[in-house]
Design an enzyme around this catalytic site. Structure first.
Site: not given
Length: 396
Positions: A71, A183, A223, A265, A334
């Site tokens: 990403d 995310k 995250e 994450k 990840s």
């Protein structure tokens, strides 16, 4: 510089095309609510997507598989392309991302792929939707929804993550395009404090994003990255992460986020990148698992660690050490650079190198798959895969 003319191009989908004749799915006006057992109890809300969120999270947190983070923003992707002599053009970004999503058998090791917005709406060089190629590989498409880091006024030169404005309609559109998880990355810097303000801002932003994502059918990847920058020891990282994770889960609960429908994450608990006292994989595992046990509810289905500038091999060894004994969570990966670095260099922007580059990606994906199962040995790794990728003050 390699030329984009070496690469086959195809048109990018216009965002207006896919919405023609379609009505975006909206959550139902009814909501399932649990009555608090006491006046101070929290209300746990589940949107009309509740069952789907749980199913998606479990699909991503499946044995022997993890997430490919691809990403990178257009600017960051440009830095990666520049490292192999390629111009930062849409055609070059399309060619590289086509290479990644179409690697044969990738879905055996990868359960989810985080995409940048451009990629979510893009086709491969052969004209197939990127999203469709992923689904055919049994990989769940995801989407980066934050708008990046900006300076946090009133802090010690720290940052906060922007992107909440307009997030609900954007998330609904991403769901319609095929994304099923999201995310949001925010960071905390140990050398700069971290200040109470920065920690609370990071936790609150993650919680608001998570609630909005779930309301629109997307499993939120939460995250809170503790940056590797600094010369601090592993004990200092542990104390800071413990504080950050406590704040994050407090605000997730305050925002009625359903823990069964999220993925975490985090960064692993390691010393600062400039610390002279390095940690073994077993030490990293011991500190990190101790932190998980103290701070993370077992209801969270998956802990998908970021690599944060570790070498490809280092990230895999640390993950493997954490999977030497059972725990309540799916402890997996990840990774972005820790999956892509060797692959990108093998490719070099040349069509004739695509097969070798995809093989390099599959080697790294398989290694991390084995690490998720606690079966990675580290044998036969190349010197390239052992090279660290930490960049001081790195900006995504």
């Amino acid at each position: 510089m390699a030329s984009a003319s070496l690469l086959k191009t195809s048109p990018v989908l216009d965002k207006s095309e896919w919405v023609k004749g379609h009505t975006l799915r909206q959550p139902s006006t009814s909501a399932v609510r649990c009555q608090p057992v006491a006046p101070s109890g929290l209300t746990v809300r589940a949107s009309s997507y509740a069952d789907e969120l749980v199913k998606t999270a479990k699909a991503i947190a499946s044995p022997g598989r993890g997430i490919l983070a691809m990403d990178e923003s257009n600017a960051t992707c440009g830095k990666r392309l520049a490292s192999i002599g390629l111009e930062n053009t849409e055609a070059n970004r399309q060619a590289y991302r086509t290479l990644l999503v179409s690697a044969p058998g990738l879905g055996q090791y990868i359960s989810g792929a985080i995409l940048f917005e451009e990629t979510l709406y893009q086709t491969t060089i052969d004209g197939k939707k990127m999203v469709d190629v992923l689904v055919e590989q049994n990989i769940v498409p995801g989407i980066k929804v934050d708008k990046g880091l900006v300076p946090l006024a009133g802090s010690n030169n720290e940052s906060w993550c922007q992107g909440l404005d307009g997030l609900a309609p954007r998330s609904a559109a991403y769901y319609q395009q095929g994304a099923r998880f999201a995310k949001w990355r925010t960071v905390v810097s140990i050398p700069n404090g971290p200040t109470e303000l920065a920690v609370k801002e990071a936790a609150w932003g993650l919680a608001r994003y998570a609630a909005i994502s779930q309301d629109n059918g997307l499993v939120p990847i939460v995250e809170p990255e503790i940056l590797l920058d600094g010369d601090h020891r592993i004990d200092r990282t542990f104390e800071v992460a413990k504080k950050v994770w406590a704040e994050v889960f407090f605000y997730l609960a305050q925002n009625n986020v359903m823990f069964e429908g999220i993925l975490l994450k985090p960064s692993m608990v390691t010393p600062g990148a400039e610390c002279k006292d390095r940690a073994t994989p077993q030490q990293v595992a011991n500190y990190t698992l101790s932190l998980l046990r103290q701070r993370i509810p077992p209801a969270v289905p998956g802990i998908m660690f970021l690599s944060g500038g570790q070498s490809e091999v280092e990230a895999t060894l640390n993950l493997n050490a954490m999977n030497q004994a059972p725990n309540p969570w799916h402890v997996s990966f990840s990774y972005a650079r820790a999956l892509q670095n060797t692959c990108l260099k093998k490719w070099g922007g040349r069509p004739e190198n695509v097969k070798d580059a995809q093989e390099a990606l599959l080697i790294r994906a398989k290694a991390n798959s084995l690490a998720q199962l606690g079966k990675y040995t580290g044998e036969g790794e190349s010197e390239e895969a052992k090279q660290g990728m930490f960049v001081k003050g790195y900006v995504y």
